[in-house]
Design a protein around this motif. Structure first.
Motif, PDB file in Angstrom:
ATOM      1  N   PRO A 139      59.183  10.916 -25.820  1.00 54.64           N
ATOM      2  CA  PRO A 139      59.596  12.062 -24.999  1.00 54.64           C
ATOM      3  C   PRO A 139      59.380  11.810 -23.512  1.00 54.64           C
ATOM      4  CG  PRO A 139      57.388  12.431 -25.809  1.00 54.64           C
ATOM      5  CD  PRO A 139      57.831  11.104 -26.391  1.00 54.64           C
ATOM      6  N   PRO A 140      60.025  12.609 -22.657  1.00 52.58           N
ATOM      7  CA  PRO A 140      59.727  12.550 -21.232  1.00 52.58           C
ATOM      8  C   PRO A 140      58.423  13.276 -20.929  1.00 52.58           C
ATOM      9  CG  PRO A 140      61.386  14.212 -21.670  1.00 52.58           C
ATOM     10  CD  PRO A 140      61.103  13.548 -22.978  1.00 52.58           C
ATOM     11  N   LYS A 141      57.985  13.250 -19.692  1.00 57.50           N
ATOM     12  CA  LYS A 141      56.803  14.001 -19.296  1.00 57.50           C
ATOM     13  C   LYS A 141      57.041  15.492 -19.533  1.00 57.50           C
ATOM     14  CE  LYS A 141      55.300  10.702 -15.772  1.00 57.50           C
ATOM     15  NZ  LYS A 141      55.006  10.490 -14.333  1.00 57.50           N
ATOM     16  N   LYS A 142      55.963  16.227 -19.744  1.00 61.12           N
ATOM     17  CA  LYS A 142      56.068  17.635 -20.114  1.00 61.12           C
ATOM     18  C   LYS A 142      56.892  18.448 -19.123  1.00 61.12           C
ATOM     19  CE  LYS A 142      51.926  18.035 -22.967  1.00 61.12           C
ATOM     20  NZ  LYS A 142      50.628  18.753 -23.161  1.00 61.12           N
ATOM     21  N   LYS A 143      56.837  18.118 -17.851  1.00 61.44           N
ATOM     22  CA  LYS A 143      57.561  18.889 -16.842  1.00 61.44           C
ATOM     23  C   LYS A 143      59.059  18.547 -16.813  1.00 61.44           C
ATOM     24  CE  LYS A 143      56.443  15.701 -13.042  1.00 61.44           C
ATOM     25  NZ  LYS A 143      55.797  15.579 -11.717  1.00 61.44           N
ATOM     26  N   LYS A 144      59.478  17.595 -17.680  1.00 64.47           N
ATOM     27  CA  LYS A 144      60.890  17.202 -17.715  1.00 64.47           C
ATOM     28  C   LYS A 144      61.498  17.360 -19.116  1.00 64.47           C
ATOM     29  CE  LYS A 144      60.636  13.954 -13.849  1.00 64.47           C
ATOM     30  NZ  LYS A 144      60.912  12.558 -13.386  1.00 64.47           N
ATOM     31  N   ARG A 145      60.877  18.204 -19.934  1.00 59.26           N
ATOM     32  CA  ARG A 145      61.357  18.354 -21.311  1.00 59.26           C
ATOM     33  C   ARG A 145      62.424  19.454 -21.401  1.00 59.26           C
ATOM     34  NH1 ARG A 145      55.967  17.004 -25.031  1.00 59.26           N
ATOM     35  NH2 ARG A 145      55.599  14.977 -24.022  1.00 59.26           N
ATOM     36  N   PHE A 146      63.615  19.076 -20.968  1.00 56.89           N
ATOM     37  CA  PHE A 146      64.761  19.985 -20.974  1.00 56.89           C
ATOM     38  C   PHE A 146      65.813  19.567 -22.007  1.00 56.89           C
ATOM     39  CE2 PHE A 146      63.091  20.363 -16.600  1.00 56.89           C
ATOM     40  CZ  PHE A 146      62.949  21.734 -16.502  1.00 56.89           C
ATOM     41  N   PHE A 147      65.411  18.811 -23.046  1.00 63.41           N
ATOM     42  CA  PHE A 147      66.398  18.207 -23.949  1.00 63.41           C
ATOM     43  C   PHE A 147      66.341  18.734 -25.379  1.00 63.41           C
ATOM     44  CE2 PHE A 147      65.474  15.132 -20.554  1.00 63.41           C
ATOM     45  CZ  PHE A 147      66.743  15.035 -19.992  1.00 63.41           C
ATOM     46  N   ASP A 148      65.668  19.851 -25.581  1.00 67.52           N
ATOM     47  CA  ASP A 148      65.793  20.553 -26.853  1.00 67.52           C
ATOM     48  C   ASP A 148      67.071  21.394 -26.784  1.00 67.52           C
ATOM     49  OD1 ASP A 148      65.270  21.576 -29.344  1.00 67.52           O
ATOM     50  OD2 ASP A 148      63.642  22.894 -28.717  1.00 67.52           O
ATOM     51  N   ALA A 149      67.629  21.778 -27.934  1.00 67.02           N
ATOM     52  CA  ALA A 149      68.820  22.631 -27.943  1.00 67.02           C
ATOM     53  C   ALA A 149      68.941  23.339 -29.285  1.00 67.02           C
ATOM     54  CB  ALA A 149      70.084  21.809 -27.662  1.00 67.02           C
ATOM     55  N   GLU A 150      69.452  24.579 -29.243  1.00 68.43           N
ATOM     56  CA  GLU A 150      69.659  25.353 -30.459  1.00 68.43           C
ATOM     57  C   GLU A 150      71.027  26.027 -30.481  1.00 68.43           C
ATOM     58  OE1 GLU A 150      66.582  28.063 -31.493  1.00 68.43           O
ATOM     59  OE2 GLU A 150      64.961  26.612 -31.238  1.00 68.43           O
ATOM     60  N   SER A 151      71.893  25.698 -29.523  1.00 62.68           N
ATOM     61  CA  SER A 151      73.125  26.479 -29.348  1.00 62.68           C
ATOM     62  C   SER A 151      74.355  25.587 -29.270  1.00 62.68           C
ATOM     63  CB  SER A 151      73.026  27.312 -28.069  1.00 62.68           C
ATOM     64  OG  SER A 151      71.824  28.049 -28.055  1.00 62.68           O
ATOM     65  N   LEU A 152      75.391  25.989 -30.020  1.00 62.83           N
ATOM     66  CA  LEU A 152      76.621  25.192 -30.102  1.00 62.83           C
ATOM     67  C   LEU A 152      77.825  26.114 -30.196  1.00 62.83           C
ATOM     68  CD1 LEU A 152      77.832  22.254 -30.587  1.00 62.83           C
ATOM     69  CD2 LEU A 152      77.771  22.856 -33.020  1.00 62.83           C
ATOM     70  N   LEU A 153      78.914  25.738 -29.501  1.00 72.05           N
ATOM     71  CA  LEU A 153      80.205  26.390 -29.708  1.00 72.05           C
ATOM     72  C   LEU A 153      81.326  25.393 -29.483  1.00 72.05           C
ATOM     73  CD1 LEU A 153      81.655  27.084 -26.717  1.00 72.05           C
ATOM     74  CD2 LEU A 153      79.849  28.818 -26.679  1.00 72.05           C
ATOM     75  N   TYR A 154      82.506  25.755 -29.986  1.00 72.54           N
ATOM     76  CA  TYR A 154      83.695  24.895 -29.893  1.00 72.54           C
ATOM     77  C   TYR A 154      84.747  25.577 -29.020  1.00 72.54           C
ATOM     78  CZ  TYR A 154      88.166  22.796 -31.221  1.00 72.54           C
ATOM     79  OH  TYR A 154      89.410  22.220 -31.180  1.00 72.54           O
ATOM     80  N   LYS A 155      85.431  24.760 -28.197  1.00 72.51           N
ATOM     81  CA  LYS A 155      86.548  25.278 -27.401  1.00 72.51           C
ATOM     82  C   LYS A 155      87.481  24.136 -27.016  1.00 72.51           C
ATOM     83  CE  LYS A 155      87.541  28.313 -23.426  1.00 72.51           C
ATOM     84  NZ  LYS A 155      88.470  27.498 -22.595  1.00 72.51           N
ATOM     85  N   ASN A 156      88.738  24.245 -27.414  1.00 72.71           N
ATOM     86  CA  ASN A 156      89.802  23.329 -26.972  1.00 72.71           C
ATOM     87  C   ASN A 156      89.464  21.847 -27.137  1.00 72.71           C
ATOM     88  OD1 ASN A 156      91.269  25.606 -26.256  1.00 72.71           O
ATOM     89  ND2 ASN A 156      90.689  25.507 -24.099  1.00 72.71           N
ATOM     90  N   GLY A 157      88.983  21.478 -28.322  1.00 69.72           N
ATOM     91  CA  GLY A 157      88.753  20.073 -28.615  1.00 69.72           C
ATOM     92  C   GLY A 157      87.398  19.537 -28.196  1.00 69.72           C
TER      93      GLY A 157
END
Length: 282
Positions: A139-157
């Protein structure tokens, strides 16, 4: 008598829970106590749901009475499924990119063919793999942990990902990325960033797009943000309005019922949640 009175008081407390602006539709079945994604395919009355990590690689077709109508086993591991989306053909996309510790190198989105979804009880998937160009450490340092994700949508390919911050005092920061909705290894393209607020309940846990493509919904545990009048696919470039739900729980699932109504679901935790709701945007 004292014991009976205590029981009645407890029942009264439960029944008087305030759900704010949410309309409770039904309690979800036990198999969906850790629901982390919900999607309604066009021209279908079923709501497709899934659970997150630690659960079986199964998606569930559920009616609005809370009854499971279809169970479809997915021929892929549930590393950490966090959302579900669909395209104009009815193909489903499973967001296998939950990344609590920001150390995963196998981020992917799983595509299920619509016809397979209708006809088969076990389905194969196409794997849409991706990485973030700006992440160099796992992982990156704690102050740079912006790479979790829980959200997805589809639009135009394309498939759009809204990240979930794990950085203290920046929990409401979410960055919008996109990847092509096709098999391969992709570098996620960064589009823009938005901040809801700073506390833990602020992080984004689900997203959805209306059938006319003009509204985006971003969910957290206490509110929903509606994005409109945006330029192309920079969804943060237009108007952003926050709707308070008047209720806090572990909400991780949202989809549009119609252009002005949302379905929202929450996980069952600490005796709360595990329900399917409606929420009006009018």
């Amino acid at each position: 008598m004292k014991r009976i009175m205590m029981c009645l008081a407890f029942i009264s407390l439960i029944s008087c829970e305030n759900f704010g602006g949410l309309k409770v539709l039904v309690n979800l079945p036990k198999k969906l106590e850790e629901v982390s994604g919900i999607e309604q395919i066009k021209h279908s009355k079923l709501l497709w749901m899934l659970n997150d990590s630690g659960n079986k690689a199964i998606i569930y077709g559920v009616n609005t009475d809370g009854k499971i109508i279809r169970e479809v086993a997915v021929n892929a591991k549930n590393n950490d499924w966090e959302d579900i989306a669909s395209d104009e053909k009815g193909n489903l996309y499973i967001a296998d990119f939950g990344n609590n510790d920001n150390k995963r190198k196998n981020l992917k989105i799983l595509k299920i063919n619509h016809q397979d979804l209708l006809e088969k009880d076990i389905v194969d998937v196409e794997k849409i793999k991706f990485s973030y160009a700006s992440q160099n450490n796992f992982p990156p340092k704690k102050k740079k942990r912006f790479f979790d994700a829980e959200s997805l949508l589809y639009k135009n390919g394309f498939l759009y990902i809204f990240t979930k911050s794990r950085v203290k005092n920046s929990y409401g920061t979410t960055t919008l990325y996109k990847v092509p909705a096709k098999k391969g290894n992709h570098i996620a393209k960064r589009i823009s960033t938005f901040e809801t607020c700073n506390a833990l309940p602020c992080w984004i846990t689900a997203s959805a797009i209306s059938s006319d493509g003009k509204k985006i919904a971003l969910l957290n545990s206490q509110s929903v943000f509606i994005l409109t009048d945006f330029n192309d696919d920079d969804f943060f470039s237009g108007n952003i309005k926050e709707f308070s739900l008047g209720h806090i729980s572990q909400k991780e699932s949202v989809t549009f019922k119609d252009n002005n109504t949302l379905y929202i679901a929450d996980e069952k935790a600490h005796g709360k949640g595990g329900k399917l709701y409606e929420f009006s945007l009018k």
